[in-house]
Design a protein around this motif. Sequence first.
Motif, short mmCIF file in Angstrom:
data_model
loop_
_atom_site.label_atom_id
_atom_site.label_comp_id
_atom_site.label_asym_id
_atom_site.label_seq_id
_atom_site.Cartn_x
_atom_site.Cartn_y
_atom_site.Cartn_z
N GLY A 127 0.91 -1.10 0.07
CA GLY A 127 0.02 -0.03 0.15
C GLY A 127 1.01 1.40 0.05
O GLY A 127 2.03 1.04 0.27
N GLU A 162 2.03 4.06 8.19
CA GLU A 162 2.02 4.09 9.74
C GLU A 162 2.44 2.43 10.02
O GLU A 162 3.14 2.35 11.10
CB GLU A 162 0.81 4.02 9.93
N ALA A 201 -2.27 -3.19 3.46
CA ALA A 201 -2.79 -1.91 4.12
C ALA A 201 -3.24 -0.83 2.89
O ALA A 201 -2.68 0.10 2.74
CB ALA A 201 -1.81 -1.01 5.11
P1 NAP Z 1 -6.09 5.10 1.25
O1 NAP Z 1 -5.62 6.26 1.75
O2 NAP Z 1 -7.12 4.78 0.16
O3 NAP Z 1 -4.91 4.34 0.63
C1 NAP Z 1 -4.97 2.95 0.12
C2 NAP Z 1 -3.52 2.63 -0.26
O4 NAP Z 1 -3.66 1.39 -1.01
C3 NAP Z 1 -3.39 3.84 -1.79
O5 NAP Z 1 -1.93 3.92 -1.79
C4 NAP Z 1 -3.64 2.72 -2.91
O6 NAP Z 1 -3.00 2.99 -4.12
C5 NAP Z 1 -3.47 1.38 -2.42
N1 NAP Z 1 -4.38 0.27 -3.10
C6 NAP Z 1 -5.72 0.34 -2.99
N2 NAP Z 1 -6.19 -0.89 -3.55
C7 NAP Z 1 -4.98 -1.53 -4.11
C8 NAP Z 1 -4.93 -2.78 -4.45
N3 NAP Z 1 -6.06 -3.61 -4.91
N4 NAP Z 1 -3.64 -3.28 -4.66
C9 NAP Z 1 -2.59 -2.43 -4.19
N5 NAP Z 1 -2.56 -1.36 -3.59
C10 NAP Z 1 -3.68 -1.00 -3.74
O7 NAP Z 1 -6.30 4.15 2.75
P2 NAP Z 1 -5.46 4.18 4.10
O8 NAP Z 1 -4.10 4.38 3.97
O9 NAP Z 1 -6.22 2.99 4.87
O10 NAP Z 1 -6.20 5.66 4.59
C11 NAP Z 1 -7.53 5.88 4.79
C12 NAP Z 1 -7.88 7.16 5.33
O11 NAP Z 1 -7.39 7.07 7.14
C13 NAP Z 1 -7.21 8.21 4.82
O12 NAP Z 1 -7.92 9.35 4.74
C14 NAP Z 1 -5.92 8.58 5.74
O13 NAP Z 1 -5.46 10.15 5.62
C15 NAP Z 1 -6.31 8.32 7.28
N6 NAP Z 1 -5.41 7.70 7.83
C16 NAP Z 1 -4.71 8.58 8.65
C17 NAP Z 1 -3.75 8.12 9.54
C18 NAP Z 1 -3.02 9.23 10.39
O14 NAP Z 1 -3.19 10.51 10.01
N7 NAP Z 1 -1.94 9.09 11.06
C19 NAP Z 1 -3.54 7.07 9.44
C20 NAP Z 1 -4.22 6.05 8.96
C21 NAP Z 1 -5.11 6.18 7.99
P3 NAP Z 1 -3.16 4.17 -4.95
O15 NAP Z 1 -2.35 5.34 -4.13
O16 NAP Z 1 -2.41 4.05 -6.33
O17 NAP Z 1 -4.51 4.58 -5.01
#
Ligand code: NAP
Length: 309
Positions: free
Chosen positions: A149, A156, A236
């Motif tokens: 991811g 994180e 992730a």
């Molecule tokens: P996200 O932002 O949707 O990121 C998902 C990542 O996985 C992206 O990089 C995506 O690639 C990749 N991905 C998705 N489907 C895939 C697949 N089938 N195969 C390979 N890679 C794939 O999800 P998240 O990281 O869980 O975060 C979710 C939300 O929570 C966000 O708004 C984030 O800011 C927040 N969050 C914040 C914190 C913090 O502030 N400390 C911590 C955790 C989460 P692409 O980039 O190419 O789309």
Amino acid sequence: MENIIILGTGCAGFTAGIYTARANLNPLILEGKQPGGQLTTTSEVENFPGFPEGVDGFSLMDQLRKQATRFGARVENAFIDKVTFNQESKTLYAGEKQFETKAVIIATGAAPRLLGIPGEMEMYGGKGVTTCATCDGAFYRDMEVVVIGGGDSACEEALFLTRFCSKVTLVHRRNELRASQIMAERTLNNEKINVVWDSGVKEILPNEDGKVTAITIENLLTGQQSQISCKGVFIAIGHVPNTKPFDGILPLDQNGYLVPEIGSQVKTEIPGVYVAGDCADHVFRQAITAAGMGCQAAIEAERWLAELK
Ligand code: NAP
């Protein structure tokens, strides 16, 4: 018949519980498969207001639970798999068990997305494939692991794993991280983390005991395949909303998120049914925004119940 049932015990659910309990509505909060929601699987929460030194996710959820129950909210374990809604009453089914309520706040959150590749399910949970570094990271002390991811969650997880693991390889399908700048910088500057760009995971390979031994990746620009040895694979890649029981009952968008009524973040087209948190928010998906939606939903429900009387 209950006044109000809240589905979910994440930030949205417990905040709705605090507000409705303080409004003397005697809320019942139903806890699903992940008590405390997603924050219980995260490490340090650094961006929740009021905690200048950060707070660990589990403690934060424990505090929210205590705050809601202190004002009289009841918490019961029941996984709702079917609902029927009409204006006068709402019926929620947990297998054979039924709950009747005047109002409901849906705060069912989201669950980790999986890759859908060979080996993933076979080795999920106990055999090397996991979606939770906080839960499982310590099992991989001095071992090499892979995180899949490029978002905040992946960064994180990777950063957390550097505390235990000898090497962390982050595999991302593009050449740029989606994560916030601060998380991306920390990840790229960490000597224990090696990032493999433009690559997808084709399969997860087991050893003779059925545990993870390596992954096969493909460079998405060249098509070239290679293997990375590892003992753990931390996936992730985002989340899918927990909204299955509402399919066909309430509007869902193409990714399964609940869609509130136009002009509101939390009201639905069925009077007395509200949504809050990650099950209805594909934009912000933060603990604090989920809590904010839980508060809004509770206030809307309180006003609607008052008008019913
Ligand atoms: P996200 O932002 O949707 O990121 C998902 C990542 O996985 C992206 O990089 C995506 O690639 C990749 N991905 C998705 N489907 C895939 C697949 N089938 N195969 C390979 N890679 C794939 O999800 P998240 O990281 O869980 O975060 C979710 C939300 O929570 C966000 O708004 C984030 O800011 C927040 N969050 C914040 C914190 C913090 O502030 N400390 C911590 C955790 C989460 P692409 O980039 O190419 O789309």
